[in-house]
Design a protein around this motif. Sequence first.
Motif, PDB file in Angstrom:
ATOM      1  N   PHE A 138       0.822  -1.202   0.000  1.00  0.00           N
ATOM      2  CA  PHE A 138       0.000   0.000   0.000  1.00  0.00           C
ATOM      3  C   PHE A 138       0.861   1.259   0.000  1.00  0.00           C
ATOM      4  O   PHE A 138       2.067   1.217   0.266  1.00  0.00           O
ATOM      5  N   GLU A 139       0.183   2.348  -0.290  1.00  0.00           N
ATOM      6  CA  GLU A 139       0.841   3.646  -0.465  1.00  0.00           C
ATOM      7  C   GLU A 139       1.677   4.058   0.745  1.00  0.00           C
ATOM      8  O   GLU A 139       2.741   4.652   0.606  1.00  0.00           O
ATOM      9  N   ASP A 140       1.217   3.720   1.959  1.00  0.00           N
ATOM     10  CA  ASP A 140       1.934   4.135   3.164  1.00  0.00           C
ATOM     11  C   ASP A 140       3.062   3.163   3.528  1.00  0.00           C
ATOM     12  O   ASP A 140       3.648   3.257   4.604  1.00  0.00           O
ATOM     13  N   GLY A 141       3.340   2.229   2.631  1.00  0.00           N
ATOM     14  CA  GLY A 141       4.431   1.287   2.871  1.00  0.00           C
ATOM     15  C   GLY A 141       3.987   0.017   3.578  1.00  0.00           C
ATOM     16  O   GLY A 141       4.754  -0.936   3.692  1.00  0.00           O
ATOM     17  N   SER A 142       2.765   0.006   4.072  1.00  0.00           N
ATOM     18  CA  SER A 142       2.286  -1.196   4.765  1.00  0.00           C
ATOM     19  C   SER A 142       2.010  -2.303   3.752  1.00  0.00           C
ATOM     20  O   SER A 142       1.731  -2.036   2.583  1.00  0.00           O
ATOM     21  N   THR A 143       2.130  -3.539   4.211  1.00  0.00           N
ATOM     22  CA  THR A 143       1.930  -4.681   3.316  1.00  0.00           C
ATOM     23  C   THR A 143       0.997  -5.687   3.969  1.00  0.00           C
ATOM     24  O   THR A 143       0.857  -5.734   5.195  1.00  0.00           O
ATOM     25  N   LEU A 144       0.378  -6.478   3.118  1.00  0.00           N
ATOM     26  CA  LEU A 144      -0.551  -7.500   3.602  1.00  0.00           C
ATOM     27  C   LEU A 144      -0.280  -8.802   2.848  1.00  0.00           C
ATOM     28  O   LEU A 144      -0.279  -8.829   1.621  1.00  0.00           O
ATOM     29  N   ASP A 145      -0.024  -9.859   3.606  1.00  0.00           N
ATOM     30  CA  ASP A 145       0.156 -11.182   2.986  1.00  0.00           C
ATOM     31  C   ASP A 145      -1.222 -11.796   2.769  1.00  0.00           C
ATOM     32  O   ASP A 145      -2.007 -11.875   3.707  1.00  0.00           O
ATOM     33  N   VAL A 146      -1.487 -12.213   1.560  1.00  0.00           N
ATOM     34  CA  VAL A 146      -2.793 -12.805   1.265  1.00  0.00           C
ATOM     35  C   VAL A 146      -2.592 -14.127   0.542  1.00  0.00           C
ATOM     36  O   VAL A 146      -1.803 -14.229  -0.397  1.00  0.00           O
ATOM     37  N   SER A 147      -3.316 -15.132   1.014  1.00  0.00           N
ATOM     38  CA  SER A 147      -3.239 -16.445   0.398  1.00  0.00           C
ATOM     39  C   SER A 147      -4.270 -16.531  -0.734  1.00  0.00           C
ATOM     40  O   SER A 147      -5.452 -16.277  -0.525  1.00  0.00           O
ATOM     41  N   PHE A 148      -3.796 -16.838  -1.938  1.00  0.00           N
ATOM     42  CA  PHE A 148      -4.670 -16.954  -3.107  1.00  0.00           C
ATOM     43  C   PHE A 148      -4.788 -18.423  -3.505  1.00  0.00           C
ATOM     44  O   PHE A 148      -3.790 -19.129  -3.591  1.00  0.00           O
ATOM     45  N   ALA A 149      -6.013 -18.874  -3.749  1.00  0.00           N
ATOM     46  CA  ALA A 149      -6.231 -20.259  -4.174  1.00  0.00           C
ATOM     47  C   ALA A 149      -5.970 -20.381  -5.670  1.00  0.00           C
ATOM     48  O   ALA A 149      -6.388 -19.525  -6.454  1.00  0.00           O
ATOM     49  N   VAL A 150      -5.269 -21.424  -6.067  1.00  0.00           N
ATOM     50  CA  VAL A 150      -4.971 -21.637  -7.480  1.00  0.00           C
ATOM     51  C   VAL A 150      -6.125 -22.397  -8.130  1.00  0.00           C
ATOM     52  O   VAL A 150      -6.483 -23.491  -7.686  1.00  0.00           O
ATOM     53  N   ARG A 151      -6.721 -21.791  -9.151  1.00  0.00           N
ATOM     54  CA  ARG A 151      -7.784 -22.460  -9.906  1.00  0.00           C
ATOM     55  C   ARG A 151      -7.272 -22.794 -11.301  1.00  0.00           C
ATOM     56  O   ARG A 151      -6.273 -22.248 -11.757  1.00  0.00           O
ATOM     57  N   ASP A 152      -7.983 -23.647 -11.993  1.00  0.00           N
ATOM     58  CA  ASP A 152      -7.540 -24.000 -13.338  1.00  0.00           C
ATOM     59  C   ASP A 152      -7.846 -22.872 -14.319  1.00  0.00           C
ATOM     60  O   ASP A 152      -8.399 -21.837 -13.930  1.00  0.00           O
ATOM     61  N   ALA A 153      -7.483 -23.071 -15.577  1.00  0.00           N
ATOM     62  CA  ALA A 153      -7.590 -21.996 -16.563  1.00  0.00           C
ATOM     63  C   ALA A 153      -9.010 -21.443 -16.680  1.00  0.00           C
ATOM     64  O   ALA A 153      -9.199 -20.246 -16.858  1.00  0.00           O
ATOM     65  N   THR A 154      -9.992 -22.334 -16.569  1.00  0.00           N
ATOM     66  CA  THR A 154     -11.364 -21.874 -16.756  1.00  0.00           C
ATOM     67  C   THR A 154     -11.904 -21.207 -15.488  1.00  0.00           C
ATOM     68  O   THR A 154     -12.921 -20.538 -15.535  1.00  0.00           O
ATOM     69  N   GLY A 155     -11.226 -21.384 -14.364  1.00  0.00           N
ATOM     70  CA  GLY A 155     -11.694 -20.804 -13.095  1.00  0.00           C
ATOM     71  C   GLY A 155     -12.940 -21.533 -12.640  1.00  0.00           C
ATOM     72  O   GLY A 155     -13.774 -21.936 -13.445  1.00  0.00           O
ATOM     73  N   ALA A 156     -13.081 -21.728 -11.358  1.00  0.00           N
ATOM     74  CA  ALA A 156     -14.287 -22.415 -10.883  1.00  0.00           C
ATOM     75  C   ALA A 156     -15.483 -21.512 -11.087  1.00  0.00           C
ATOM     76  O   ALA A 156     -16.573 -21.953 -11.388  1.00  0.00           O
ATOM     77  N   LYS A 157     -15.230 -20.221 -10.917  1.00  0.00           N
ATOM     78  CA  LYS A 157     -16.274 -19.231 -11.128  1.00  0.00           C
ATOM     79  C   LYS A 157     -15.723 -18.185 -12.085  1.00  0.00           C
ATOM     80  O   LYS A 157     -14.543 -17.938 -12.142  1.00  0.00           O
ATOM     81  N   GLU A 158     -16.638 -17.549 -12.786  1.00  0.00           N
ATOM     82  CA  GLU A 158     -16.197 -16.550 -13.753  1.00  0.00           C
ATOM     83  C   GLU A 158     -15.771 -15.269 -13.054  1.00  0.00           C
ATOM     84  O   GLU A 158     -14.812 -14.627 -13.434  1.00  0.00           O
ATOM     85  N   SER A 159     -16.499 -14.924 -12.007  1.00  0.00           N
ATOM     86  CA  SER A 159     -16.212 -13.695 -11.298  1.00  0.00           C
ATOM     87  C   SER A 159     -15.702 -14.047  -9.916  1.00  0.00           C
ATOM     88  O   SER A 159     -16.056 -15.064  -9.347  1.00  0.00           O
TER      89      SER A 159
END
Lengths: 161, 196
Positions: A138-159
């Motif tokens: 972020f702009e103030d230098g703060s950071t956030l670790d976020v875990s992202f789930a890996v989906r396949d190419a088509t994605g489980a959901k479109e949005s």
Amino acid sequence: MKFAQFVGWIVLAVASVAASAADGTSSETARGQAAMLRVDHAWVRKLPAPLPNGGYAVLRNTGDKPAMLVGVESEHYGHAMLHRSDDSSGVSTMHHVESLRIPAHGEVVLKPGGYHLMLMHPTGELAVGQDVMLVLRFEDGSTLDVSFAVRDATGAKESAK
Amino acid sequence: MQWRNLVFAVAFAVLGGCTQAPVDWALNDVTGHLPDLEFELIGDNGKPINEDAFAGKVVILFFGFAHCPDVCPLTMSRLHRALVEVGDAAKDVRIAFVSVDPKRDTPEILHRYVRAFDKRAVGMTGTPTQLRDMTKRYRAVFDLEEPDASGNYAVSHSAAIYLFDREGNARLLGTANAGVADIAHDLSLLLKEPSA
């Protein structure tokens, strides 16, 4: 003057080392804008390496002030940045975005066809179902670790939402 | 004047009676307005490919590039889901993904990219001349944008999807945001048309 500046530098450097030591190595105790952020439905679309992946999430700002997302990093990708796709003219375009404003008590959705994380040069082949850690900066230098789930190419959901 | 209007009305009524009820397409009917499927490109096996590869198949044509992590996958995912919705008959459908970025999209990368979405997808690319010819033929546009400091560049491209019948006639045109149900609907109708 120069000496004073130098001393100031050293003091700052020591202070920041002390601060990071107190915090631990990760930003579990996120400060500043990052501390106000709640991230949900975080996922990345896995495409075969070395192709870039797209990252998506719902970013909610619980704070009283706007937060500005200015970057993203990850050990799983050689290079990552904020992008925005647009096809309103009938022609699909994609552009780098310097920053993304998340209004106070508001949310921004990173989703296919709009704002997204452009995750380039994957360092290895990811497996669908695994999680990858991305660091939002972020702009103030703060950071956030976020875990992202890996989906396949088509994605489980479109949005992401 | 009124008599003439009446004649037209009768003529239309008669014509209407003779022909089948008009088909209710979900996408834009472009029959007769765009050229038949015809091209010379390089397939995702590295060999030259032309329209004969799709003889007797219903074809969805789409221009994009594989280093496109967002919009192209969104469209490819929609096409995949439309084929799933069509069911068994979709075995006669091919998704023809034409990369307008041959510099980065080698046949090998293209193959892995399109197959990540659907086994009925075929990746193609070509020389700059071949790609100009093909995009011109279908009134599509594309543009390679300025590379950034790391040499990465985006490619802007027409977002349309084109549907061709089993005879290779251009029949329908959809936008990038065409819905899965609409695509599936029109594909099903095209698949039911008798092949000559």
